[in-house]
Design a protein around this motif. Sequence first.
Motif, PDB file in Angstrom:
ATOM      1  N   GLY A  87       0.807  -1.220   0.000  1.00  0.00           N
ATOM      2  CA  GLY A  87       0.000   0.000   0.000  1.00  0.00           C
ATOM      3  C   GLY A  87       0.838   1.267   0.000  1.00  0.00           C
ATOM      4  O   GLY A  87       0.458   2.271  -0.611  1.00  0.00           O
ATOM      5  N   GLU A  88       1.975   1.229   0.664  1.00  0.00           N
ATOM      6  CA  GLU A  88       2.858   2.394   0.686  1.00  0.00           C
ATOM      7  C   GLU A  88       3.426   2.673  -0.703  1.00  0.00           C
ATOM      8  O   GLU A  88       3.546   3.829  -1.114  1.00  0.00           O
ATOM      9  CB  GLU A  88       4.001   2.182   1.676  1.00  0.00           C
ATOM     10  N   VAL A  89       3.764   1.614  -1.422  1.00  0.00           N
ATOM     11  CA  VAL A  89       4.284   1.760  -2.778  1.00  0.00           C
ATOM     12  C   VAL A  89       3.176   2.270  -3.696  1.00  0.00           C
ATOM     13  O   VAL A  89       3.399   3.171  -4.517  1.00  0.00           O
ATOM     14  CB  VAL A  89       4.862   0.425  -3.297  1.00  0.00           C
ATOM     15  N   LEU A 110       2.958   5.651  -6.010  1.00  0.00           N
ATOM     16  CA  LEU A 110       2.583   5.653  -7.428  1.00  0.00           C
ATOM     17  C   LEU A 110       1.400   6.588  -7.686  1.00  0.00           C
ATOM     18  O   LEU A 110       1.384   7.321  -8.671  1.00  0.00           O
ATOM     19  CB  LEU A 110       2.252   4.241  -7.896  1.00  0.00           C
ATOM     20  N   GLU A 111       0.438   6.566  -6.787  1.00  0.00           N
ATOM     21  CA  GLU A 111      -0.722   7.451  -6.924  1.00  0.00           C
ATOM     22  C   GLU A 111      -0.289   8.916  -6.862  1.00  0.00           C
ATOM     23  O   GLU A 111      -0.731   9.745  -7.648  1.00  0.00           O
ATOM     24  CB  GLU A 111      -1.745   7.151  -5.831  1.00  0.00           C
ATOM     25  N   GLN A 129       0.773  14.142 -11.598  1.00  0.00           N
ATOM     26  CA  GLN A 129       1.433  15.059 -12.533  1.00  0.00           C
ATOM     27  C   GLN A 129       1.971  14.232 -13.702  1.00  0.00           C
ATOM     28  O   GLN A 129       1.951  13.008 -13.658  1.00  0.00           O
ATOM     29  CB  GLN A 129       2.566  15.809 -11.828  1.00  0.00           C
ATOM     30  N   THR A 130       2.431  14.904 -14.722  1.00  0.00           N
ATOM     31  CA  THR A 130       2.963  14.159 -15.859  1.00  0.00           C
ATOM     32  C   THR A 130       4.251  13.452 -15.456  1.00  0.00           C
ATOM     33  O   THR A 130       4.916  13.846 -14.494  1.00  0.00           O
ATOM     34  CB  THR A 130       3.268  15.079 -17.061  1.00  0.00           C
ATOM     35  N   GLY A 131       4.609  12.429 -16.198  1.00  0.00           N
ATOM     36  CA  GLY A 131       5.817  11.676 -15.911  1.00  0.00           C
ATOM     37  C   GLY A 131       7.070  12.524 -15.945  1.00  0.00           C
ATOM     38  O   GLY A 131       7.943  12.398 -15.097  1.00  0.00           O
ATOM     39  N   LEU A 132       7.156  13.416 -16.912  1.00  0.00           N
ATOM     40  CA  LEU A 132       8.348  14.267 -17.008  1.00  0.00           C
ATOM     41  C   LEU A 132       8.407  15.267 -15.859  1.00  0.00           C
ATOM     42  O   LEU A 132       9.490  15.538 -15.324  1.00  0.00           O
ATOM     43  CB  LEU A 132       8.376  14.984 -18.360  1.00  0.00           C
ATOM     44  N   GLU A 133       7.259  15.801 -15.452  1.00  0.00           N
ATOM     45  CA  GLU A 133       7.238  16.719 -14.301  1.00  0.00           C
ATOM     46  C   GLU A 133       7.639  15.983 -13.028  1.00  0.00           C
ATOM     47  O   GLU A 133       8.427  16.495 -12.232  1.00  0.00           O
ATOM     48  CB  GLU A 133       5.833  17.315 -14.116  1.00  0.00           C
ATOM     49  N   GLU A 134       7.102  14.785 -12.858  1.00  0.00           N
ATOM     50  CA  GLU A 134       7.406  13.996 -11.664  1.00  0.00           C
ATOM     51  C   GLU A 134       8.885  13.656 -11.625  1.00  0.00           C
ATOM     52  O   GLU A 134       9.542  13.772 -10.598  1.00  0.00           O
ATOM     53  CB  GLU A 134       6.538  12.735 -11.647  1.00  0.00           C
ATOM     54  N   LYS A 135       9.437  13.219 -12.743  1.00  0.00           N
ATOM     55  CA  LYS A 135      10.844  12.845 -12.798  1.00  0.00           C
ATOM     56  C   LYS A 135      11.730  14.044 -12.490  1.00  0.00           C
ATOM     57  O   LYS A 135      12.703  13.942 -11.750  1.00  0.00           O
ATOM     58  CB  LYS A 135      11.173  12.257 -14.169  1.00  0.00           C
ATOM     59  N   ALA A 136      11.400  15.208 -13.024  1.00  0.00           N
ATOM     60  CA  ALA A 136      12.183  16.431 -12.770  1.00  0.00           C
ATOM     61  C   ALA A 136      12.122  16.805 -11.288  1.00  0.00           C
ATOM     62  O   ALA A 136      13.100  17.270 -10.722  1.00  0.00           O
ATOM     63  CB  ALA A 136      11.680  17.569 -13.634  1.00  0.00           C
ATOM     64  N   ALA A 137      10.978  16.592 -10.663  1.00  0.00           N
ATOM     65  CA  ALA A 137      10.803  16.941  -9.261  1.00  0.00           C
ATOM     66  C   ALA A 137      11.675  16.062  -8.350  1.00  0.00           C
ATOM     67  O   ALA A 137      12.070  16.494  -7.281  1.00  0.00           O
ATOM     68  CB  ALA A 137       9.331  16.833  -8.847  1.00  0.00           C
ATOM     69  N   ARG A 138      11.964  14.828  -8.783  1.00  0.00           N
ATOM     70  CA  ARG A 138      12.807  13.934  -7.989  1.00  0.00           C
ATOM     71  C   ARG A 138      14.244  14.406  -7.991  1.00  0.00           C
ATOM     72  O   ARG A 138      14.997  14.095  -7.080  1.00  0.00           O
ATOM     73  CB  ARG A 138      12.731  12.504  -8.524  1.00  0.00           C
TER      74      ARG A 138
END
Length: 107
Positions: A83-85, A89-90, A95-104
Motif C-alpha cells: 500500500g505504501e508503494v 505511485l498514486e 502530474q505528468t511523468g516528465l514533471e514527476e521525474k524532474a521533481a525527484r
Amino acid sequence: MSSFTLADLERIVAERATSADTKSYTASLYAKGIGKASQKLGEEAVETVIAAVSSDRKGLISESADLLYHLLVVLGISGIKLGEVLEELERRTAQTGLEEKAARGHD
C-alpha cells in the motif's frame, strides 16, 4: 482475467514468511535476510529484461511473476507494505511523468 491480486500475493508471502515448513522457499528467503532476497530480486529483474528484449512472451510472463514475488519478499523483509508503494505511485500520477521525474532531481 484473474481475480488474484498483488494484495493476495502480499498476504501469502507474509503468511509463509513465518512458516516453520522447511520446504517453504519464502521462509528460507526471509531467514537468509535482505541481502540474499535483494540478490534474488536483482537476478529476476535481469531475467525479466532478457525475456523482454528476446521477445519471449511466455518467458516475460513467467519472469515478471518471479520479479513481482521477489519484490514483495524484499518489501516484506524491509517492513514496507504494498500500500505504501501504491500510495507513492498514486502521488506520482497526479502530474505528468516528465514533471514527476524532474521533481525527484535525479536520474
